[in-house]
Design an enzyme around this catalytic site. Sequence first.
Site, short mmCIF file in Angstrom:
data_model
loop_
_atom_site.label_atom_id
_atom_site.label_comp_id
_atom_site.label_asym_id
_atom_site.label_seq_id
_atom_site.Cartn_x
_atom_site.Cartn_y
_atom_site.Cartn_z
N THR A 24 9.00 1.80 0.12
CA THR A 24 9.02 0.34 0.13
C THR A 24 7.59 -0.18 0.31
O THR A 24 6.73 0.53 0.84
CB THR A 24 9.95 -0.20 1.23
N LEU A 78 2.28 3.52 6.84
CA LEU A 78 2.02 4.97 6.83
C LEU A 78 0.56 5.30 6.49
O LEU A 78 -0.07 6.10 7.21
CB LEU A 78 2.99 5.67 5.87
N THR A 120 5.47 -2.45 2.11
CA THR A 120 4.66 -2.46 3.33
C THR A 120 4.53 -1.08 3.94
O THR A 120 3.46 -0.68 4.42
CB THR A 120 5.25 -3.44 4.37
N CYS A 121 5.60 -0.32 3.89
CA CYS A 121 5.59 1.03 4.46
C CYS A 121 4.65 1.95 3.69
O CYS A 121 3.93 2.77 4.30
CB CYS A 121 7.01 1.61 4.44
N SER A 122 4.62 1.82 2.37
CA SER A 122 3.82 2.70 1.53
C SER A 122 2.37 2.25 1.40
O SER A 122 1.48 3.08 1.20
CB SER A 122 4.43 2.78 0.12
#
Length: 228
Positions: free
Chosen positions: A112, A120, A114-116
Amino acid sequence: MAAATAAIFTLPKLYKSSTNPKPISFLSPKSILSSSFSISSVPFKVQHPKSNVQPLSYTTTPRISAAISVGDKLPNSTLSYLDSSDELKTLSVSDLTSGKKVVLFAVPGAFTPTCSQKHLPGFVEKSKELKSKGVDTIACISVNDAFVMKAWKENLNISDEVLLLSDGNLEFTKAIGCELDLSDKPIGLGVRSRRYAMLVDDGVVKVLNLEEGGAFNVSSAEDILKAL
């Protein structure tokens, strides 16, 4: 013809002379005024399409709370991952944190935006700095299966900076009270984990930065560094 000239884009009128035509270069204004051709045109407007890509929005609640809090010992759940040989491995939270200083952070979903793009990668980038301050292990937890987590790791070219762990059955996420229900979203995420970052020392929570829904305001690698 009147209707054509009122349009946003009108093809030029082209009149051929009795003499042999000369080649026209559309890169030179002088070519347009040559004796061979007479061109009259109406100015036209080019509209570029705007991108409709938007970051995922998450349902949020006004109160930020969880079953886990600073000073609590983490529940002993089981997480999983695929090793370099694609063998499924399991790891208990107790084995992960016992006698160690560990940073655990969770994301609503692998791949997704923001996560990618932010969450992270931020911990990967700051991994050396975190470990220089006494952190033994940095682990990312998501409610995705172990195959997805490995594919995500490979997609982002992560080696051993961060351990990516699957909590596919929500065992750990439910135990600490960090479920995030996204069932009302048509993208199909269902129930996931809320975004957070915590510093754990020998299994005990020392710092807990819990986000409201899937927001990304207080759970970055920089926020954990400030707490060390």
